[in-house]
Design a protein around this motif. Structure first.
Motif, PDB file in Angstrom:
ATOM      1  N   ASP A   1       0.813  -1.203   0.000  1.00 21.04           N
ATOM      2  CA  ASP A   1       0.000   0.000   0.000  1.00 21.04           C
ATOM      3  C   ASP A   1       0.850   1.257   0.000  1.00 21.04           C
ATOM      4  N   THR A   2       2.139   1.120  -0.278  1.00 22.14           N
ATOM      5  CA  THR A   2       3.001   2.283  -0.410  1.00 22.14           C
ATOM      6  C   THR A   2       2.639   3.045  -1.671  1.00 22.14           C
ATOM      7  N   LEU A   3       2.477   4.346  -1.531  1.00 23.97           N
ATOM      8  CA  LEU A   3       2.137   5.196  -2.660  1.00 23.97           C
ATOM      9  C   LEU A   3       3.394   5.902  -3.160  1.00 23.97           C
ATOM     10  N   VAL A   4       3.508   6.050  -4.471  1.00 25.48           N
ATOM     11  CA  VAL A   4       4.579   6.846  -5.055  1.00 25.48           C
ATOM     12  C   VAL A   4       3.926   7.966  -5.853  1.00 25.48           C
ATOM     13  N   ILE A   5       4.434   9.182  -5.649  1.00 23.85           N
ATOM     14  CA  ILE A   5       3.795  10.385  -6.190  1.00 23.85           C
ATOM     15  C   ILE A   5       4.807  11.189  -6.987  1.00 23.85           C
ATOM     16  N   ALA A   6       4.382  11.620  -8.167  1.00 25.54           N
ATOM     17  CA  ALA A   6       5.189  12.525  -8.977  1.00 25.54           C
ATOM     18  C   ALA A   6       4.767  13.948  -8.647  1.00 25.54           C
ATOM     19  N   ASN A   7       5.514  14.585  -7.755  1.00 25.89           N
ATOM     20  CA  ASN A   7       5.274  15.993  -7.451  1.00 25.89           C
ATOM     21  C   ASN A   7       5.965  16.831  -8.509  1.00 25.89           C
ATOM     22  N   GLY A   8       5.188  17.302  -9.468  1.00 30.59           N
ATOM     23  CA  GLY A   8       5.757  17.968 -10.632  1.00 30.59           C
ATOM     24  C   GLY A   8       6.399  19.301 -10.376  1.00 30.59           C
TER      25      GLY A   8
ATOM     26  N   LEU B   1       7.512  29.137 -11.911  1.00 27.93           N
ATOM     27  CA  LEU B   1       8.686  28.593 -12.611  1.00 27.93           C
ATOM     28  C   LEU B   1      10.025  29.078 -12.044  1.00 27.93           C
ATOM     29  N   PRO B   2      10.126  30.326 -11.558  1.00 28.96           N
ATOM     30  CA  PRO B   2      11.426  30.758 -11.018  1.00 28.96           C
ATOM     31  C   PRO B   2      11.904  29.952  -9.813  1.00 28.96           C
ATOM     32  N   THR B   3      10.989  29.290  -9.109  1.00 32.66           N
ATOM     33  CA  THR B   3      11.383  28.558  -7.900  1.00 32.66           C
ATOM     34  C   THR B   3      11.019  27.080  -7.944  1.00 32.66           C
ATOM     35  N   MET B   4      10.472  26.576  -9.037  1.00 31.38           N
ATOM     36  CA  MET B   4       9.946  25.212  -9.057  1.00 31.38           C
ATOM     37  C   MET B   4      11.036  24.167  -8.825  1.00 31.38           C
ATOM     38  N   GLN B   5      10.644  23.071  -8.182  1.00 28.15           N
ATOM     39  CA  GLN B   5      11.507  21.916  -7.970  1.00 28.15           C
ATOM     40  C   GLN B   5      10.613  20.699  -7.803  1.00 28.15           C
ATOM     41  N   SER B   6      10.737  19.738  -8.682  1.00 30.72           N
ATOM     42  CA  SER B   6       9.895  18.545  -8.590  1.00 30.72           C
ATOM     43  C   SER B   6      10.575  17.490  -7.725  1.00 30.72           C
ATOM     44  N   ASN B   7       9.814  16.470  -7.357  1.00 39.26           N
ATOM     45  CA  ASN B   7      10.406  15.352  -6.630  1.00 39.26           C
ATOM     46  C   ASN B   7       9.564  14.106  -6.795  1.00 39.26           C
ATOM     47  N   LEU B   8      10.137  13.002  -6.400  1.00 40.27           N
ATOM     48  CA  LEU B   8       9.466  11.713  -6.351  1.00 40.27           C
ATOM     49  C   LEU B   8       9.329  11.366  -4.874  1.00 40.27           C
ATOM     50  N   THR B   9       8.081  11.179  -4.409  1.00 41.87           N
ATOM     51  CA  THR B   9       7.843  10.944  -2.985  1.00 41.87           C
ATOM     52  C   THR B   9       7.146   9.612  -2.772  1.00 41.87           C
TER      53      THR B   9
END
Length: 370
Positions: A177-184, A199-207
């Protein structure tokens, strides 16, 4: 072969009348996906005259059912046991519709809470009791994961932080039941449509999240790649996550748009020899049925690229106009295009197995079952 859209009012009438009669009599049969024609995939589409539909496709890419939608759909999520599908509006939408795929009836309509909007994706828990939806807190600009009780009329029962901004795709790791999320990383607001506000400060991650909302692990791309928005995901049977990005900077400087990640390790980026031809945009991601290939589609580049999972080498490039949807088959891949084609990729053969008199939307979702 070619086929036209089928009128759901007349599709499989005897079975539909039986189910309607049973429901009216209070018999409430225990339905399975077999009662909806044994679909393997879900896909939204647009027909001429702005008619929108959700399709169920079988393992061969043929139509199992179709159900009208009130507006353009994006991705869908299939319940792991019951023949129920959740069709999500294209971001930044505020509704999702739960459909009985045996009758076409609307079971529930999910409405995003005040100051929230959906991002077009969702995932069920392993036992199907919960639905998780990616959402945005429009006022704070923070990502949220909405939690809905699928066994209680899809009632909203809570939310947790997504671990970043602009959560787009969400999947459950196989067998857990672990979820993986693409935080764009991109903040949007319904008042400004699809305008990118940060856009000047954006940073995506995989959580990676525990269902309780606890962050298990989080990874980001290097700072020089912070404009690479992680958007779409696929999961391998062994827990490897494939991710596809959409570059928000100068296209001439676009970095690799595809990556693989295992928990506890650094992301591994993959780039085809003609990375620029992807035009900075990955539309969908999938592993193949044998798990040896990961495929990404680049509709703006009119191509799909197939990589060797183990070596990262490019195995094949498929060129096709507006190709975007992709999902695994038992022995390969199935792909859909904005021009209506359905194509099967097996070994080195690409075969058109169907054609819609319309346009498939971005995603082809395989119904999870474990």
């Amino acid at each position: 072969m070619r086929w036209m859209a089928i009128d759901m009012a007349t599709a499989r009438p005897s079975r539909r009348r039986f189910l309607a009669g049973a429901a009216a009599a209070g018999l409430a049969p225990n339905l399975t996906w077999a009662d909806a024609g044994n679909p393997t995939y879900l896909a939204a589409a647009r027909l001429p005259d702005e008619i929108y539909l959700l399709f169920g496709l079988d393992a061969e890419g043929q139509v199992a059912f179709e159900i009208p939608l009130p507006a353009r759909g994006h991705a869908a999520a299939g319940h792991p046991e019951r023949p129920e599908a959740v069709a999500f509006a294209r971001r930044p939408g505020t509704f999702a519709i739960v459909l009985d795929c045996t009758t076409g009836a609307e079971i529930a309509r999910l409405t995003a809470p005040q100051d929230r909007h959906f991002y077009g994706h969702g995932a069920f828990s392993r036992d199907g009791s919960r639905l998780y939806t990616t959402e945005n807190d429009s006022e704070l600009g923070d990502g949220r994961v909405g939690i809905w009780a699928a066994d209680d009329g899809y009632r909203r029962v809570g939310e947790v932080a997504s671990g970043g901004i602009g959560p787009h795709d969400i999947l459950r790791l196989p067998g857990s039941d672990t979820l993986v999320i693409a935080n764009g990383g991109i903040d949007t607001h319904p008042d400004t449509g699809r305008e990118k506000l940060n856009l000047p400060t954006m940073q995506s991650n995989l959580t990676y999240l525990d269902p309780s909302g606890e962050v298990i692990e989080q990874v980001s791309l290097p700072t020089e790649m912070r404009l690479n928005s992680i958007r779409h995901l696929a999961v391998h049977a062994d827990g490897t996550v494939a991710f596809g990005c959409q570059w928000q900077g100068d296209l001439a400087a676009a970095p690799p748009l595809v990556g693989l990640h295992r928990q506890g390790q650094h992301p591994r980026l993959l780039a085809p020899p003609d990375n620029a031809a992807m035009n900075g945009y990955v539309g969908s991601v999938s592993f193949s049925g044998d798990h040896e290939t990961v495929a990404v589609t680049a509709p703006r580049g009119n191509r799909a690229v197939l990589f060797n999972v183990n070596t990262g080498d490019t195995r094949k490039v498929i060129t096709s106009s507006d190709i975007c949807g992709v999902a695994q088959t038992n022995d390969g891949l199935l792909l859909t295009t904005g021009t209506g084609a359905i194509k099967a990729a097996k070994s080195d053969r690409i075969t058109e197995v169907g054609h819609l008199a319309g346009a498939w939307d971005n995603h082809l979702t395989r119904i999870a079952n474990g």
